[in-house]
Every structure is written in C-alpha cells, then in structure tokens.
Motif scaffolding. Structure first.
Motif, mmCIF file in Angstrom:
data_model
loop_
_atom_site.group_PDB
_atom_site.id
_atom_site.type_symbol
_atom_site.label_atom_id
_atom_site.label_comp_id
_atom_site.label_asym_id
_atom_site.label_seq_id
_atom_site.Cartn_x
_atom_site.Cartn_y
_atom_site.Cartn_z
ATOM 1 N N HIS A 1 16.994 -1.759 13.353
ATOM 2 C CA HIS A 1 15.780 -0.939 13.426
ATOM 3 C C HIS A 1 14.562 -1.671 12.856
ATOM 4 N N ALA A 2 14.688 -2.940 12.501
ATOM 5 C CA ALA A 2 13.643 -3.646 11.748
ATOM 6 C C ALA A 2 12.263 -3.568 12.397
ATOM 7 N N GLU A 3 12.184 -3.761 13.687
ATOM 8 C CA GLU A 3 10.875 -3.740 14.340
ATOM 9 C C GLU A 3 10.265 -2.338 14.273
ATOM 10 N N GLU A 4 11.070 -1.336 14.596
ATOM 11 C CA GLU A 4 10.597 0.047 14.535
ATOM 12 C C GLU A 4 10.219 0.429 13.097
ATOM 13 N N PHE A 5 11.029 -0.020 12.144
ATOM 14 C CA PHE A 5 10.778 0.248 10.726
ATOM 15 C C PHE A 5 9.449 -0.376 10.292
ATOM 16 N N PHE A 6 9.223 -1.636 10.665
ATOM 17 C CA PHE A 6 7.965 -2.295 10.310
ATOM 18 C C PHE A 6 6.767 -1.547 10.900
ATOM 19 N N HIS A 7 6.836 -1.183 12.174
ATOM 20 C CA HIS A 7 5.711 -0.482 12.805
ATOM 21 C C HIS A 7 5.457 0.876 12.141
ATOM 22 N N HIS A 8 6.529 1.545 11.762
ATOM 23 C CA HIS A 8 6.395 2.823 11.046
ATOM 24 C C HIS A 8 5.694 2.604 9.697
ATOM 25 N N ILE A 9 6.145 1.637 8.927
ATOM 26 C CA ILE A 9 5.524 1.357 7.627
ATOM 27 C C ILE A 9 4.064 0.955 7.832
ATOM 28 N N ASP A 10 3.802 0.154 8.854
ATOM 29 C CA ASP A 10 2.440 -0.294 9.119
ATOM 30 C C ASP A 10 1.515 0.889 9.442
ATOM 31 N N ARG A 11 2.024 1.864 10.208
ATOM 32 C CA ARG A 11 1.210 3.045 10.542
ATOM 33 C C ARG A 11 0.826 3.822 9.282
ATOM 34 N N GLY A 12 1.728 3.858 8.311
ATOM 35 C CA GLY A 12 1.480 4.652 7.111
ATOM 36 C C GLY A 12 1.237 3.825 5.866
ATOM 37 N N ARG A 13 0.960 2.535 6.042
ATOM 38 C CA ARG A 13 0.885 1.592 4.922
ATOM 39 C C ARG A 13 0.044 2.099 3.753
ATOM 40 N N GLU A 14 -1.186 2.498 4.008
ATOM 41 C CA GLU A 14 -2.072 2.929 2.916
ATOM 42 C C GLU A 14 -1.573 4.234 2.296
#
Length: 193
Positions: free
Chosen positions: A20-33
C-alpha cells in the motif's frame, strides 16, 4: 486480504501493508499539514520509499507481536488509520493511536475503527489495559478517548519534544472489565405488578 465494515456508509478497516506504500504516501501527502499538527507520521513518510519502510516496520512488529497498523478506507480511498504503537501480550498492555486526513473528519471513523481493534485486543488477545497517549493540545484525539470510554489518568508535563517544542502528554486508558461493561447492554429489569 480482509476488510471489516465500519458501518453502513461503506467505510472499511483493513491492514496496511507495504504494497500500500504508494497509496499510503499520497494519503499522508493530502493531509500532511493537518496530520502533522500533533502526529509525527508526516515527518517519517516523505515519499513512497519511506512510506514502504514505515509499513514494513509494522509488518515486523506484527510478526513479533509488538504492534499493528490498520488503514481506514472511505469510499474506496485511504483516509486515516489506527494502530497499536506498542503491544505487549505477556503483560496484557497495548498502546493505541490514530491519524486522519481532513477530508474524513467528523464522520466518527477513528472512533469506530478504534472500537474494532480494541475489541479484538481485549477479546481475542486477552489485553487487559489499552492506553491512549495524546498531546494535551490534540482536542479531537482526546474526544476519541472519551468516546471510547477511557479514563484520563494524568498529564506528563512537557514530556514530549515535538518539532522543537515541549508538549504535555495525557495518558488515557480503558481496562478490559470496563470495556466489556460498556459494550454489554443492561439486563432487562423485571416489571412489578
């Protein structure tokens, strides 16, 4: 692969795994702040490779029976997660935690997901005490602890250094008998004639 429904709105709880790494990264990136206001996950997951490494650490923790990580999917999109940061079956103690991206706030997803994993820990694994460690400034996470029926045990003053600032950390917990009592509906009362 399994998915546990979190209600009738299509939300699901699933294990988070390295694939799930790619999906996980994109999810974290969307909510990073938003996520990073109180949780260090965005500082650890800066690209797909660091996301994969983080998920691998939890695969190793699961294999060693010392932790687990689960994703929350809503409408087919990864929007948050719950985890056991620590899991000590021999002592019967686990520490649970969570995170959520802003688009999923206000739907009760974390509370519902945490109930599933805490119920599993107590009923399937025999965990006696589930802890929730949270910054005193993190009102949404404190609200989840309350909704889960946890008791605030105290404040560890300025015990956590986060992004260069000392934070007070609250310790909340629920014990297995309390968890079971809160889940069990009261017995019907006899009617008097």
């Amino acid at each position: 692969m399994y998915a546990i429904p979190l209600g009738d709105d299509g939300a699901e709880l699933r294990p988070l795994e390295p694939w799930h790494a790619e999906e996980f990264f994109h999810h974290i990136d969307r909510g990073r702040e938003f996520i990073g206001r109180h949780v260090g996950l965005p500082d650890l997951v800066t690209d797909v490779d660091t996301g994969r490494a983080h998920l691998r650490r939890y695969v190793e923790k699961a294999a060693a029976d010392t932790g687990r990580i689960y994703g929350i999917w809503a409408d087919g999109t990864l929007v948050g997660g719950v985890l056991f940061v620590g899991f000590d079956a021999a002592q019967g103690v686990a520490e649970a935690g969570c995170w959520l991206e802003p688009a999923a706030v206000g739907r009760g997803l974390v509370t519902r997901a945490a109930r599933v994993v805490i119920d599993w820990a107590v009923e399937e694994r025999g965990i006696h005490r589930v802890e929730w460690h949270v910054s005193s400034a993190n009102a949404p996470s404190i609200a989840v602890a309350r909704r889960l029926g946890m008791t605030k045990e105290g404040v560890l003053r300025q015990s956590h250094l986060y992004r260069g600032e000392r934070q007070d950390m609250e310790v909340w917990s629920v014990l297995a008998p309390e968890w079971r009592a809160a889940r069990t509906p009261p017995a019907p009362r006899a009617e008097t004639v």
